[in-house]
Every structure is written in structure tokens, then in C-alpha cells.
Design a protein around this motif. Structure first.
Motif: not given
Length: 108
Positions: A35-36, A56, A58, A60, A84-90
């Protein structure tokens, strides 16, 4: 085979017992619901330093973001937070080098 999910223990003001550790699975690897605010604790029960990789997933600008690789010394424990969910996902993909890495997760 799918990755082995690491169970997350919810913390409360009533207190929470430590959950049973999940043995590292170097064949199937792991996934951590994230969840972060999720906290991951990893203990190295082995006799040598072992690597843990937070994958990771993701990109960029069309380029893959480098995975986070941490060497955990023999007999030591490392705690990871603010994933971070933006970096590692949920659902963080986690790769382990050995079953000697013991994993537990908490959520405040």
C-alpha cells in the motif's frame, strides 16, 4: 508457477504478535501486497551474505528502472518501508537468493 505471496499482518493498538516467517523461495520467488505503508522485515538465517531484490516493474521513457538489490549479512535483519507503489507497484515482486532469507510483513 505464480510468486509466493508474503502474508501481511495488520498492526493495532491492541498489539500484534510477530507472524510466522515465510521461508525464502528462490525457485518461485515472492510477491508482497503493497500500500506504500507496508513494512517488510527480512532475516538472514544463513552463514553467508545473501541478496534480496526488490523488482521495479516500471519503465521511464521506455527504459527499465533498475531493481533494488540489497546484500543482507549473515545473521542480520533488514527492514524495508516506504515502498512507493509508483515505483514498486501494489504487489512488489521480490527475488531471494536462498531459503535462508526469512520474510515477514506488517501494515500499520
Amino acid at each position: 508457477m505464480p510468486r509466493v505471496t508474503i502474508p501481511v499482518t495488520r498492526l493495532s493498538d491492541a498489539g500484534s504478535a510477530d507472524p510466522t516467517e515465510t521461508n525464502g523461495d528462490p525457485v518461485n520467488q515472492h510477491a508482497l501486497p503493497n500500500s506504500g505503508r507496508t513494512v517488510l522485515r527480512v532475516r538472514n538465517a544463513g552463514a553467508a551474505a545473501l541478496d534480496l531484490t526488490l523488482v521495479t516493474p516500471v519503465t521511464v521513457g521506455g527504459r527499465a528502472v533498475e531493481d533494488t538489490v540489497v546484500s543482507i549479512p549473515a545473521g542480520d535483519t533488514r527492514t524495508f518501508a516506504s515502498l512507493s507503489p509508483a515505483l514498486y507497484g501494489t504487489s512488489v515482486p521480490i527475488d531471494v537468493a536462498s531459503a535462508d532469507l526469512k520474510l515477514i510483513a506488517f501494515e500499520p
